[in-house]
Design a protein around this motif. Structure first.
Motif, mmCIF file in Angstrom:
data_model
loop_
_atom_site.group_PDB
_atom_site.id
_atom_site.type_symbol
_atom_site.label_atom_id
_atom_site.label_comp_id
_atom_site.label_asym_id
_atom_site.label_seq_id
_atom_site.Cartn_x
_atom_site.Cartn_y
_atom_site.Cartn_z
ATOM 1 N N MET A 65 -7.806 70.123 5.732
ATOM 2 C CA MET A 65 -9.004 69.287 5.756
ATOM 3 C C MET A 65 -9.389 68.858 7.169
ATOM 4 O O MET A 65 -10.567 68.905 7.545
ATOM 5 N N LYS A 66 -8.413 68.461 7.972
ATOM 6 C CA LYS A 66 -8.710 67.974 9.317
ATOM 7 C C LYS A 66 -9.331 69.073 10.178
ATOM 8 O O LYS A 66 -10.342 68.841 10.864
ATOM 9 N N LEU A 67 -8.753 70.273 10.168
ATOM 10 C CA LEU A 67 -9.308 71.368 10.958
ATOM 11 C C LEU A 67 -10.677 71.781 10.432
ATOM 12 O O LEU A 67 -11.574 72.106 11.216
ATOM 13 N N THR A 68 -10.850 71.738 9.120
ATOM 14 C CA THR A 68 -12.166 72.040 8.547
ATOM 15 C C THR A 68 -13.228 71.087 9.075
ATOM 16 O O THR A 68 -14.330 71.506 9.446
ATOM 17 N N GLU A 69 -12.900 69.800 9.123
ATOM 18 C CA GLU A 69 -13.857 68.812 9.643
ATOM 19 C C GLU A 69 -14.193 69.083 11.101
ATOM 20 O O GLU A 69 -15.353 68.966 11.516
ATOM 21 N N ILE A 70 -13.198 69.480 11.880
ATOM 22 C CA ILE A 70 -13.423 69.761 13.304
ATOM 23 C C ILE A 70 -14.347 70.961 13.485
ATOM 24 O O ILE A 70 -15.323 70.910 14.247
ATOM 25 N N ILE A 71 -14.073 72.050 12.783
ATOM 26 C CA ILE A 71 -14.876 73.261 13.002
ATOM 27 C C ILE A 71 -16.280 73.113 12.434
ATOM 28 O O ILE A 71 -17.227 73.683 12.980
ATOM 29 N N CYS A 72 -16.418 72.356 11.336
ATOM 30 C CA CYS A 72 -17.766 72.134 10.799
ATOM 31 C C CYS A 72 -18.603 71.290 11.761
ATOM 32 O O CYS A 72 -19.814 71.507 11.895
ATOM 33 N N LYS A 73 -17.968 70.340 12.443
ATOM 34 C CA LYS A 73 -18.691 69.464 13.356
ATOM 35 C C LYS A 73 -19.007 70.149 14.680
ATOM 36 O O LYS A 73 -20.100 70.025 15.227
ATOM 37 N N ARG A 74 -18.067 70.926 15.182
ATOM 38 C CA ARG A 74 -18.203 71.527 16.514
ATOM 39 C C ARG A 74 -18.567 73.004 16.494
ATOM 40 O O ARG A 74 -18.721 73.626 17.539
ATOM 41 N N GLN A 75 -18.663 73.595 15.300
ATOM 42 C CA GLN A 75 -18.917 75.029 15.163
ATOM 43 C C GLN A 75 -17.823 75.867 15.828
ATOM 44 O O GLN A 75 -18.052 76.963 16.306
#
Length: 264
Positions: free
Chosen positions: A126-136
């Motif tokens: 979940m944490k990495l998903t949030e990072i990549i969705c926010k920063r592409q």
């Protein structure tokens, strides 16, 4: 020998953030596909607008196949996309997948007549998903913090060559990383559109492909992809209804389904 023309078909529904990551990763492939078809099961206008924006910068044909939202009709929209496809070989993905840059290259290296292919997937927390969705952010490997099922994220193509005909031959199919010759899908009339809602469509497709005479190969250590975190869809009574259709097809030796690609 020249390589076959290749299409990626991505099934999607109302999650443009995930689809955006998927398309960005496809733009980084070492071998670009000849076309990408987004099989859209009734998303709202936001998804269509995003695809239009990508189309002007995309390295190949980007096609949006859409129908009205009348509930989960994944089998129908995939058949419509297959009917629209102009390529010899089809790689199938779900919207929630980020592909390694060698993904298409690896699938094409293993494209053999008389076979269909199943790949595996690593997962992203979940944490990495949030990072990549926010920063592409899209440069992901087995070493990236937040990636798990790491064995599925290691790329060693030579091992794939030795394992592809013996590894997980009896594993259930998963539509998020499969590949087929288009002609083989036409031969069995594609997905069984009597299946509505979640469940059993990929297993049924694989079973009928094998009954038609094909063999399955599993691409361990190649064709790597990453499944981003999300809540699981609710699995209701429709899953059991679809399983009943699959079992009836199996029991009756059905190869070519009555409701499939040929109507599109």
């Amino acid at each position: 020998m020249s390589r076959p023309t290749c299409a990626i078909i991505i099934s999607t529904y109302n999650w443009p953030e995930a689809l955006r990551l998927n398309l960005l990763a496809i733009m980084q492939q070492t071998i670009a596909p000849d076309e990408v078809i987004v099989a859209d099961d009734g998303s709202n206008v936001e998804t269509g607008n995003m695809i239009d924006a990508f189309r002007v910068i995309f390295p190949c044909r980007l096609i949006h196949v859409w129908h009205e939202d009348e509930g989960w009709r994944k089998c129908t929209i995939l058949n419509k996309a297959i009917a629209k496809c102009q390529c010899d070989y089809i790689i199938q993905l779900d919207q929630d997948i980020i592909t390694d840059k060698h993904f298409v290259e690896d699938h094409l290296r293993n494209a053999r007549k008389g076979y269909y292919a199943q790949g595996s997937r690593a997962k992203i927390d979940m944490k990495l998903t949030e990072i990549i969705c926010k920063r592409q952010f899209r440069s992901i490997s087995f070493a990236t913090k937040g990636v798990y099922r790491k064995l599925n994220a290691i790329r060693m193509p030579l091992l794939t060559f030795f394992l592809r005909d013996i590894y997980k031959r009896k594993a259930k199919e998963r539509g998020c990383n499969m590949a087929f010759w288009r002609s083989d899908l036409i031969n069995i009339n594609g997905y069984d559109e009597r299946m509505i809602g979640w469940g059993a469509e990929d297993t049924d497709l694989g079973s009928r492909l094998r009954k038609s005479g094909l063999k399955k190969q599993f691409l361990k250590f190649s064709a790597i992809c990453f499944h981003i975190h999300h809540k699981q869809s609710k699995r209701d009574e429709l899953a059991e209804a679809n399983s009943n259709i699959r079992r009836a097809n199996e029991r009756n030796g059905i190869i070519r389904v009555p409701l499939g690609i040929d109507q599109w």
